[in-house]
Design an enzyme around this catalytic site. Sequence first.
Site, short mmCIF file in Angstrom:
data_model
loop_
_atom_site.label_atom_id
_atom_site.label_comp_id
_atom_site.label_asym_id
_atom_site.label_seq_id
_atom_site.Cartn_x
_atom_site.Cartn_y
_atom_site.Cartn_z
CE LYS A 89 0.11 -10.87 -16.56
NZ LYS A 89 0.24 -9.42 -16.28
CE LYS A 125 7.05 -5.62 -10.53
NZ LYS A 125 6.12 -6.51 -9.86
N GLY A 164 -0.46 -4.30 -12.29
CA GLY A 164 -0.17 -3.34 -11.22
C GLY A 164 0.95 -3.82 -10.31
CG ASP A 165 4.72 -3.99 -7.85
OD1 ASP A 165 4.58 -5.16 -7.49
OD2 ASP A 165 5.59 -3.24 -7.36
CB THR A 208 -1.23 -10.68 -4.28
OG1 THR A 208 -1.27 -10.40 -5.68
CG2 THR A 208 0.20 -10.93 -3.86
CB SER A 376 -2.22 -11.61 -13.97
OG SER A 376 -2.36 -10.43 -13.21
P1 NDP Z 1 0.45 -0.98 -2.67
O1 NDP Z 1 0.99 0.23 -3.34
O2 NDP Z 1 -1.00 -1.29 -2.80
O3 NDP Z 1 0.81 -0.97 -1.11
C1 NDP Z 1 2.12 -0.90 -0.67
C2 NDP Z 1 2.10 -0.79 0.85
O4 NDP Z 1 3.43 -0.88 1.32
C3 NDP Z 1 1.56 0.53 1.33
O5 NDP Z 1 0.99 0.37 2.59
C4 NDP Z 1 2.83 1.39 1.39
O6 NDP Z 1 2.73 2.48 2.30
C5 NDP Z 1 3.83 0.38 1.90
N1 NDP Z 1 5.18 0.72 1.39
C6 NDP Z 1 5.56 0.90 0.11
N2 NDP Z 1 6.85 1.23 0.04
C7 NDP Z 1 7.30 1.25 1.29
C8 NDP Z 1 8.55 1.53 1.87
N3 NDP Z 1 9.62 1.84 1.13
N4 NDP Z 1 8.65 1.44 3.23
C9 NDP Z 1 7.58 1.11 3.98
N5 NDP Z 1 6.36 0.85 3.48
C10 NDP Z 1 6.22 0.93 2.17
O7 NDP Z 1 1.34 -2.22 -3.22
P2 NDP Z 1 1.01 -3.76 -3.22
O8 NDP Z 1 0.24 -4.12 -2.00
O9 NDP Z 1 0.47 -4.10 -4.54
O10 NDP Z 1 2.48 -4.39 -3.17
C11 NDP Z 1 3.15 -4.66 -1.93
C12 NDP Z 1 4.29 -5.62 -2.18
O11 NDP Z 1 3.76 -6.84 -2.74
C13 NDP Z 1 5.36 -5.17 -3.17
O12 NDP Z 1 6.60 -5.73 -2.81
C14 NDP Z 1 4.90 -5.81 -4.48
O13 NDP Z 1 5.96 -5.97 -5.39
C15 NDP Z 1 4.41 -7.15 -3.96
N6 NDP Z 1 3.49 -7.85 -4.84
C16 NDP Z 1 2.32 -7.28 -5.24
C17 NDP Z 1 1.46 -7.99 -6.05
C18 NDP Z 1 0.12 -7.45 -6.41
O14 NDP Z 1 -0.64 -8.21 -7.03
N7 NDP Z 1 -0.24 -6.24 -6.06
C19 NDP Z 1 1.82 -9.31 -6.56
C20 NDP Z 1 3.03 -9.86 -6.00
C21 NDP Z 1 3.84 -9.12 -5.19
P3 NDP Z 1 2.45 3.95 1.70
O15 NDP Z 1 1.04 3.93 1.22
O16 NDP Z 1 2.69 4.86 2.86
O17 NDP Z 1 3.44 4.15 0.59
#
Ligand code: NDP
Length: 444
Positions: A89, A125, A164-165, A208, A376
């Site tokens: 997962k 993943k 998603g991620d 999250t 999830s």
């Molecule tokens: P989203 O795609 O919804 O949002 C990501 C955000 O981070 C955007 O604002 C994006 O900006 C910014 N971002 C992405 N890559 C970079 C980078 N290299 N440098 C600077 N800013 C960056 O993703 P999530 O909110 O879902 O995920 C965010 C984090 O949380 C990740 O690490 C993910 O693995 C983790 N996570 C997510 C979960 C979930 O349920 N969604 C669960 C557990 C962990 P821009 O739009 O400009 O790219």
Amino acid sequence: MEYIESVLQDVALRNPNQPEFMQAVEEILHSLKPVIAKHPEYKDLKILERITEPERQIMFRVAWQDDAGKNHVNRGYRVEFNSAIGPFKGGLRFHPSVNLSIVKFLGFEQIFKNALTTLPMGGGKGGSEFDPKGKSDSEIMRFCQAFMTELYRHIGADTDVPAGDIGVGGREVGYMYGQYKRITNRSESMITGKGLHWGGSLVRTEATGYGLVYFVDEMLKGVKNGLDGATCVVSGSGNVAIYAVEKAQQLGAKCVAMSDSGGYIYDPDGIKLDTIKQLKEVERRRIKDYLEFHPGAKYVDGCGGIWDIPCKIALPSATQNEIDGEAAKTLLNNGVVAIGEGANMPSTPEAADMFVDAGVLYGPGKAANAGGVATSGLEMQQNDMRTSWCFEDVDSRLKNIMKSIYTSSSNAAEEYGCPGNLVVGANVAGFIKVANAMVDHGLM
Ligand code: NDP
């Protein structure tokens, strides 16, 4: 400990050019020293050697066509890391930075995170270096369909359940679910984060971010006023960041900054979340456009500087290694009280050590952001029972899970001689559960 160093050397030799994966493995294995000392059977049974080697790693071609009829080829990944306590997962990430090292670091972390949730889920993943930015809806659909045309044969409700991620939200999950159903003729819970009318769970979207704030609230239990009135900086403006801000504001915090990969906004009066939701969730625009609606706010190019803003609570919720040693130093000098990691591994090892050494409250991602995968798991339970629970029901289960993650991490830290160190606590609590299951299952 010599044994752990020799395992690390071996893992490094077998996985050259995978810095993010090695960073995650080193962080976890180093914190397991007291566990191995207390349980020599894990060494005899080669649990560390086995747990650092994925059960299966799949890489595949994804060929798709853009709106102009031009062909493109990307690479798809699914790393099925460990299924000792349940089906693999973990989410799918679509971002140009995705490579095998990043997918493996995320999959490895996911094993322990999922174990902490108390639900029966293994770790995995996947993703692609496909960049969804600037693509039309039809291009996204064609990419997702091409991706699932290969992935479908490796996943299933009892085998491997993606979600998603970064770059994969409700829209992408929908296209992938549709393609899976078309190919297999099965409506099953083989992916989570589904739409509410076709098997999704209430609270999954918020989970999250909400879970992160519930966890931070637990950490702050002994701190005067807790979140109430606390200045809060949240990096990112995606799924995790938006709902972290929403819950933090509901609990009385003042969130003053958010970012995207272009830069950050600072609104000393407090971020107006409705504007962020409209810009990011509906119109898919850049965060600097916030200033069109709130000219009193400030925009700064480049996202790293967001940690210069003084705050009591920092919630890094964008991506890995976004807080380095310098940023950690600034946060500490500015009097940060608690750091809750919404993103996976957002602090570099140097930054993480600085937080631990300074004795501030520090919730590592695998504990603090586990609310997403936990919900999830709740989505899978509802699907299995062909039912759906109301918002309050799912939300209260999520809250209880986050409390239990905090308690089990905190207790494990205490038991293994590092009271208050939630990094060690989360690693140890997650590891022991998976290791014991592996022992029970015999050699494989
Ligand atoms: P989203 O795609 O919804 O949002 C990501 C955000 O981070 C955007 O604002 C994006 O900006 C910014 N971002 C992405 N890559 C970079 C980078 N290299 N440098 C600077 N800013 C960056 O993703 P999530 O909110 O879902 O995920 C965010 C984090 O949380 C990740 O690490 C993910 O693995 C983790 N996570 C997510 C979960 C979930 O349920 N969604 C669960 C557990 C962990 P821009 O739009 O400009 O790219």
